[in-house]
Scaffold this motif. Sequence first.
Motif, PDB file in Angstrom:
ATOM      1  N   ASN A 251       0.833  -1.193   0.000  1.00 38.95           N
ATOM      2  CA  ASN A 251       0.000   0.000   0.000  1.00 38.95           C
ATOM      3  C   ASN A 251       0.878   1.257   0.000  1.00 38.95           C
TER       4      ASN A 251
ATOM      5  N   ASP B  54       2.229  -1.869   7.009  1.00 38.06           N
ATOM      6  CA  ASP B  54       2.183  -3.316   7.197  1.00 38.06           C
ATOM      7  C   ASP B  54       0.944  -3.714   7.998  1.00 38.06           C
ATOM      8  N   VAL B  55       0.651  -2.937   9.040  1.00 38.27           N
ATOM      9  CA  VAL B  55      -0.519  -3.221   9.873  1.00 38.27           C
ATOM     10  C   VAL B  55      -1.796  -3.074   9.046  1.00 38.27           C
ATOM     11  N   LYS B  56      -1.882  -1.992   8.268  1.00 43.86           N
ATOM     12  CA  LYS B  56      -3.067  -1.790   7.418  1.00 43.86           C
ATOM     13  C   LYS B  56      -3.246  -2.963   6.457  1.00 43.86           C
ATOM     14  N   GLU B  57      -2.144  -3.408   5.886  1.00 41.23           N
ATOM     15  CA  GLU B  57      -2.187  -4.512   4.932  1.00 41.23           C
ATOM     16  C   GLU B  57      -2.657  -5.796   5.626  1.00 41.23           C
ATOM     17  N   ALA B  58      -2.162  -6.035   6.826  1.00 39.67           N
ATOM     18  CA  ALA B  58      -2.553  -7.231   7.575  1.00 39.67           C
ATOM     19  C   ALA B  58      -4.035  -7.192   7.932  1.00 39.67           C
ATOM     20  N   VAL B  59      -4.523  -6.023   8.326  1.00 40.18           N
ATOM     21  CA  VAL B  59      -5.942  -5.881   8.654  1.00 40.18           C
ATOM     22  C   VAL B  59      -6.792  -6.131   7.416  1.00 40.18           C
ATOM     23  N   LYS B  60      -6.342  -5.565   6.305  1.00 36.28           N
ATOM     24  CA  LYS B  60      -7.093  -5.749   5.056  1.00 36.28           C
ATOM     25  C   LYS B  60      -7.144  -7.234   4.669  1.00 36.28           C
ATOM     26  N   ASP B  61      -6.021  -7.929   4.838  1.00 33.42           N
ATOM     27  CA  ASP B  61      -5.971  -9.354   4.495  1.00 33.42           C
ATOM     28  C   ASP B  61      -6.876 -10.193   5.393  1.00 33.42           C
ATOM     29  N   THR B  62      -6.965  -9.830   6.666  1.00 35.02           N
ATOM     30  CA  THR B  62      -7.778 -10.630   7.581  1.00 35.02           C
ATOM     31  C   THR B  62      -9.273 -10.341   7.445  1.00 35.02           C
ATOM     32  N   THR B  63      -9.619  -9.176   6.910  1.00 35.85           N
ATOM     33  CA  THR B  63     -11.037  -8.837   6.780  1.00 35.85           C
ATOM     34  C   THR B  63     -11.616  -9.270   5.439  1.00 35.85           C
ATOM     35  N   ARG B  64     -10.784  -9.714   4.536  1.00 28.52           N
ATOM     36  CA  ARG B  64     -11.296 -10.211   3.249  1.00 28.52           C
ATOM     37  C   ARG B  64     -12.045 -11.503   3.458  1.00 28.52           C
TER      38      ARG B  64
END
Length: 62
Positions: free
Chosen positions: A2, A49-59
């Motif tokens: 991102n 990195d945190v934003k990316e991880a959150v996005k991956d877990t909410t998909r």
Amino acid sequence: MNKDQVKGVTEKVKGKVTETIGRATGHRKQEVKGDVQQAAGETRKKAGDVKEAVKDTTRKPV
């Protein structure tokens, strides 16, 4: 990747260049400025990195 991750890495690189120039010229203030830029870049990258991880877990799984 991102935009925060990209900007963080860019800031880290700029900081490394600034630090290296400061060290080579003996300009301590510039060297410290480079260190600060690198730290700020690392922080921004980690936020990305945190934003990316959150996005991956909410998909939702397909």
